[in-house]
Design an enzyme around this catalytic site. Structure first.
Site, mmCIF file in Angstrom:
data_model
loop_
_atom_site.group_PDB
_atom_site.id
_atom_site.type_symbol
_atom_site.label_atom_id
_atom_site.label_comp_id
_atom_site.label_asym_id
_atom_site.label_seq_id
_atom_site.Cartn_x
_atom_site.Cartn_y
_atom_site.Cartn_z
ATOM 1 N N HIS A 37 0.914 -1.252 -0.139
ATOM 2 C CA HIS A 37 0.183 0.111 0.062
ATOM 3 C C HIS A 37 0.685 1.329 -0.122
ATOM 4 C CE1 HIS A 37 -3.690 -2.400 0.452
ATOM 5 N NE2 HIS A 37 -2.900 -3.172 1.482
ATOM 6 N N HIS A 144 -3.347 -3.322 7.883
ATOM 7 C CA HIS A 144 -4.369 -3.869 6.876
ATOM 8 C C HIS A 144 -5.027 -2.380 6.400
ATOM 9 C CE1 HIS A 144 -7.882 -5.608 4.992
ATOM 10 N NE2 HIS A 144 -8.629 -4.820 5.828
#
Length: 149
Positions: A37, A144
């Site tokens: 990410h 996450h």
């Protein structure tokens, strides 16, 4: 005498290395979050092929095509700071998610409908949105990516 000590120490060294070695190459949840990410440089994020390049480079097209992924184009410290911002409930019902106070620069990558492995083809969408991340550990860091809103 020196040879005897070496013969005793060698098996001990082998045992220690066998115990330590598996953890050396293991990706932690925080490391996985960064790989999947984070793109602070974001050098070519405006390119229409950005997602195709990054998804492959970051190993999210091995064995199958990951359907959706978001890259954040902010310093890692700014994304880690989200873990001390507004606490929200995660999509899975857990209570360890946090929403960024401000909108961040992100790129959403979505697998195109007609795309099939191994030819993963992504739609690239650049946006300014708040992010929601799940945080764990000590130090408390993102593990996450839950959503962008």
């Amino acid at each position: 005498m020196g040879l005897e000590k070496s013969l005793i120490l060698l098996p001990l060294l082998v045992l220690v290395l066998a115990w330590v070695q598996p953890s050396l190459g293991k990706e932690t949840p925080a490391m996985k979050f960064e790989r999947q990410h984070m793109d602070s440089a974001g050098s070519s994020s405006s390119s229409p092929t950005y997602c195709n390049q990054m998804m492959k480079r970051r190993e999210m097209t091995k064995g199958s095509c990951k359907r959706v992924n978001t890259f954040v184009h902010e310093p890692l410290a700014d994304v880690q700071a989200v873990c001390s911002q507004k606490n929200v409930t995660c999509k899975n019902g857990k209570k360890n998610c946090y929403k960024s106070r401000s909108a961040l620069t992100i790129t959403d990558c979505r697998l195109k409908g007609n795309s099939k492995y191994p030819d993963c083809d992504y739609q690239t969408s650049h946006q300014q949105k708040h992010i929601i991340v799940a945080c764990e550990g000590s130090p408390y860091v993102p593990v996450h990516f839950d959503a962008s809103v």
